[in-house]
Design a protein around this motif. Structure first.
Motif, short mmCIF file in Angstrom:
data_model
loop_
_atom_site.label_atom_id
_atom_site.label_comp_id
_atom_site.label_asym_id
_atom_site.label_seq_id
_atom_site.Cartn_x
_atom_site.Cartn_y
_atom_site.Cartn_z
N LYS A 11 0.83 -1.01 0.00
CA LYS A 11 0.13 -0.10 -0.01
C LYS A 11 0.90 1.28 0.05
O LYS A 11 2.02 1.15 0.28
N PRO A 12 0.31 2.57 -0.28
CA PRO A 12 1.02 3.38 -0.49
C PRO A 12 1.88 3.76 1.09
O PRO A 12 1.04 3.45 2.20
N ARG A 13 3.11 4.45 1.07
CA ARG A 13 3.91 4.41 2.33
C ARG A 13 4.82 5.86 2.33
O ARG A 13 4.69 6.39 0.90
N ALA A 14 5.33 6.13 3.09
CA ALA A 14 6.09 7.19 3.27
C ALA A 14 7.53 6.93 2.42
O ALA A 14 7.82 5.74 2.48
N TRP A 15 7.80 8.06 1.84
CA TRP A 15 9.22 7.84 0.97
C TRP A 15 9.95 9.19 1.07
O TRP A 15 9.38 10.03 1.45
N PHE A 16 11.15 9.06 0.68
CA PHE A 16 11.93 10.14 0.62
C PHE A 16 12.79 10.30 -0.70
O PHE A 16 12.87 9.27 -1.54
N PRO A 17 13.34 11.41 -1.22
CA PRO A 17 13.54 11.69 -2.43
C PRO A 17 14.77 11.05 -2.96
O PRO A 17 14.80 10.33 -3.98
N GLN A 18 15.66 10.40 -1.90
CA GLN A 18 16.81 9.63 -2.42
C GLN A 18 16.48 8.06 -2.81
O GLN A 18 16.79 7.48 -3.60
N GLU A 19 15.07 7.73 -2.41
CA GLU A 19 14.43 6.27 -2.64
C GLU A 19 13.95 6.48 -4.15
O GLU A 19 14.37 5.72 -4.82
N VAL A 76 -0.36 1.18 -10.21
CA VAL A 76 0.99 1.51 -9.48
C VAL A 76 0.58 2.77 -8.45
O VAL A 76 1.34 2.81 -7.52
N THR A 77 -0.20 3.51 -8.93
CA THR A 77 -0.43 4.76 -8.12
C THR A 77 -1.25 4.55 -6.98
O THR A 77 -1.08 5.37 -6.03
N GLN A 78 -1.61 3.35 -6.73
CA GLN A 78 -2.25 2.88 -5.46
C GLN A 78 -1.48 2.21 -4.61
O GLN A 78 -1.96 1.65 -3.66
N THR A 79 -0.04 2.07 -4.79
CA THR A 79 0.65 1.42 -4.19
C THR A 79 1.93 2.26 -3.84
O THR A 79 2.51 3.30 -4.29
N ALA A 80 2.95 1.74 -3.02
CA ALA A 80 4.34 2.28 -2.71
C ALA A 80 4.37 3.76 -3.00
O ALA A 80 3.82 4.63 -1.80
N TYR A 81 4.84 4.29 -3.86
CA TYR A 81 5.16 5.78 -3.84
C TYR A 81 3.88 6.48 -4.20
O TYR A 81 4.00 7.72 -4.11
N ILE A 218 -7.45 18.63 6.78
CA ILE A 218 -6.32 18.43 6.07
C ILE A 218 -6.00 16.97 6.22
O ILE A 218 -5.85 16.24 5.10
N LEU A 219 -6.18 16.31 7.22
CA LEU A 219 -5.73 14.89 7.42
C LEU A 219 -7.07 14.02 7.59
O LEU A 219 -7.69 14.38 8.65
N GLY A 220 -7.20 12.88 7.18
CA GLY A 220 -8.24 12.16 7.28
C GLY A 220 -7.95 11.34 8.46
O GLY A 220 -6.61 11.22 9.08
N ASP A 221 -9.11 10.68 9.14
CA ASP A 221 -8.72 9.75 10.33
C ASP A 221 -9.20 8.45 10.19
O ASP A 221 -9.42 7.56 11.30
N ASP A 222 -9.17 8.04 8.96
CA ASP A 222 -9.52 6.55 8.61
C ASP A 222 -8.29 5.65 9.03
O ASP A 222 -7.25 6.09 8.78
N PRO A 223 -8.62 4.78 9.90
CA PRO A 223 -7.35 3.92 10.69
C PRO A 223 -6.42 3.22 9.48
O PRO A 223 -5.34 2.56 9.58
N GLU A 224 -7.35 2.85 8.31
CA GLU A 224 -6.89 1.96 7.63
C GLU A 224 -6.06 2.65 6.12
O GLU A 224 -5.00 2.32 5.56
N PHE A 225 -6.74 3.75 5.78
CA PHE A 225 -6.66 4.54 4.58
C PHE A 225 -6.03 5.93 4.85
O PHE A 225 -6.85 6.81 5.24
N PHE A 226 -4.81 6.20 4.64
CA PHE A 226 -4.27 7.59 4.70
C PHE A 226 -4.89 8.30 3.80
O PHE A 226 -4.98 7.91 2.52
N ALA A 227 -5.41 9.72 4.10
CA ALA A 227 -5.42 10.72 3.06
C ALA A 227 -5.40 11.93 3.45
O ALA A 227 -5.65 12.22 4.73
N LEU A 228 -4.52 12.73 2.93
CA LEU A 228 -4.40 14.12 3.43
C LEU A 228 -4.74 15.11 2.02
O LEU A 228 -4.69 14.96 0.73
N ARG A 229 -5.39 16.33 2.40
CA ARG A 229 -5.86 17.04 1.34
C ARG A 229 -5.29 18.69 1.84
O ARG A 229 -5.69 18.71 2.95
#
Length: 367
Positions: A11-19, A76-81, A218-229
């Motif tokens: 699932k989508p996760r945190a990433w950093f530019p060097q990755e 792929v947009t729904q995964t990892a990066y 700005i930040l959703g509160d769903d425990p399973e799906f992260f969402a920020l707007r």
């Protein structure tokens, strides 16, 4: 019903530019066979003589190589990066109208287009048309301005690059998940503030039946799906233009200031220059984006030009309950988002219904 490639990626996760610099799995290249099949679909679509809203995926038929490439890129947009860069569209040999039709045809195969402005257009030209950005009802896509970090009003935004700028116009992307993790580390007291409603101006893109502003955390509160707007410009516009909107609290201002520091920080922000023939796909719930200002070429035909589609897709995640006021529907795989504008037509409503049925998506229209 359309068939979509299932991926075994995370699932989508945190990433950093060097990755992103080290791992090119988010960059895909169209094969020669896929390009040939896309151009065959384009010729087929032109021969139908139909206008866009009359068309179905059958009018832009993608054969095996092309369909696999397009379906995989969107999956792929729904995964990892949370994003994919699909390279190799032969825009150098297409007219602008052919490029628009190809972009629309690809959209027909993967999702339901959302309207994007006061004119209820389903595709926008991202180019400098002399617009102003930070003014009342200003939008960024028709200017040469550098943009604040923001997300678009859809599951996935698809940008097809036709021409690049003389200089500038660098695309910037940041992992929303990584930035929220940093807020938790630096200022955990601001996480509940992120989940409070913020008021945004529609920037004049609302239907006459809608109020000119909306509220959304700005930040959703769903425990399973992260969402920020997030889009500070439109929060500022609501404060400036609508006295009836509640004033920002000191904690909300602190949060917005902190996000302004973190989002462009090189620790989190990855910069890329889109080339001609690139299609950039971004998941708007986990990736927040921006661009630098740019200088154009003198020749009109060489000026920076991208085509933008906002799409709801069947793989779209569930959204937070408090986002329903803006998105209209929050269930996974539903048709949602976009801005209605003032020129929704019966042809668009028929297209929307037909596409939703074809893709097995839920369509609940606002009353």
């Amino acid at each position: 019903m359309s068939t979509f490639i299932q991926t075994n990626l995370e699932k989508p996760r945190a990433w950093f530019p060097q990755e992103l610099s080290r791992d090119s799995s988010w960059i895909h290249f169209l094969s020669r066979e896929a390009v040939t099949e896309i151009e065959e679909a384009l010729q087929h679509a032109k021969a139908t003589g139909k206008n866009w809203l009359e068309m179905t995926a059958n009018d832009f038929p993608l054969k095996r190589h092309a369909k696999q490439a397009i379906d995989q890129a969107f999956a792929v947009t729904q995964t990892a990066y949370g994003m994919c860069l699909l390279k190799g569209f032969p825009v150098e040999r297409w007219s602008v109208e052919d490029a628009r039709l190809a972009h629309w045809g690809i959209g027909l195969n993967v999702g339901v287009a959302r309207t994007q402005n006061i004119a209820s257009q389903v595709m926008n030209d991202v180019r400098d048309e002399g617009g102003s950005y930070k003014v009342k009802n200003g939008r960024g896509y028709n200017t040469n301005a550098g943009l604040d970090f923001h997300v678009d009003s859809c599951d996935v935004v698809a940008l097809l690059c036709l021409q690049t700028a003389k200089s500038g116009g660098t695309s910037k992307v940041t992992s929303s998940i990584a930035v929220v993790d940093e807020v938790k580390r630096l200022r955990p007291d601001l996480i509940p503030v992120m989940q409070q409603p913020f008021y945004y101006s529609y920037q004049g893109t609302n239907d006459a039946s809608q109020p000119p502003f909306y509220k959304c955390p700005i930040l959703g509160d769903d425990p399973e799906f992260f969402a920020l707007r997030a889009n500070r410009k439109n929060v500022t516009a609501a404060q400036r233009d609508f006295p009836e909107v509640p004033r920002l609290t000191s904690a909300q201002i602190e949060l917005l200031d902190l996000l302004d520091e973190l989002l462009p920080d090189d620790k989190f922000c990855y910069s890329m220059q889109l080339d001609r023939g690139d299609m950039q796909l971004l998941n708007n719930y986990v990736v927040i984006h921006s661009r630098t200002n740019f200088e154009d070429h003198e020749e009109p035909e060489r000026k920076r030009h991208l085509l933008r589609l906002w799409l709801s897709i069947p793989q779209g995640q569930r959204l937070p309950p408090l986002w329903k006021e803006y998105f209209g529907d929050i269930e996974a795989g539903s048709v949602r988002g976009g801005v209605r504008g003032s020129q929704i037509t019966e042809a668009f409503l028929a297209y929307e219904k037909r596409q939703a049925e074809h893709l097995g998506m839920t369509l609940r229209r606002a009353t």
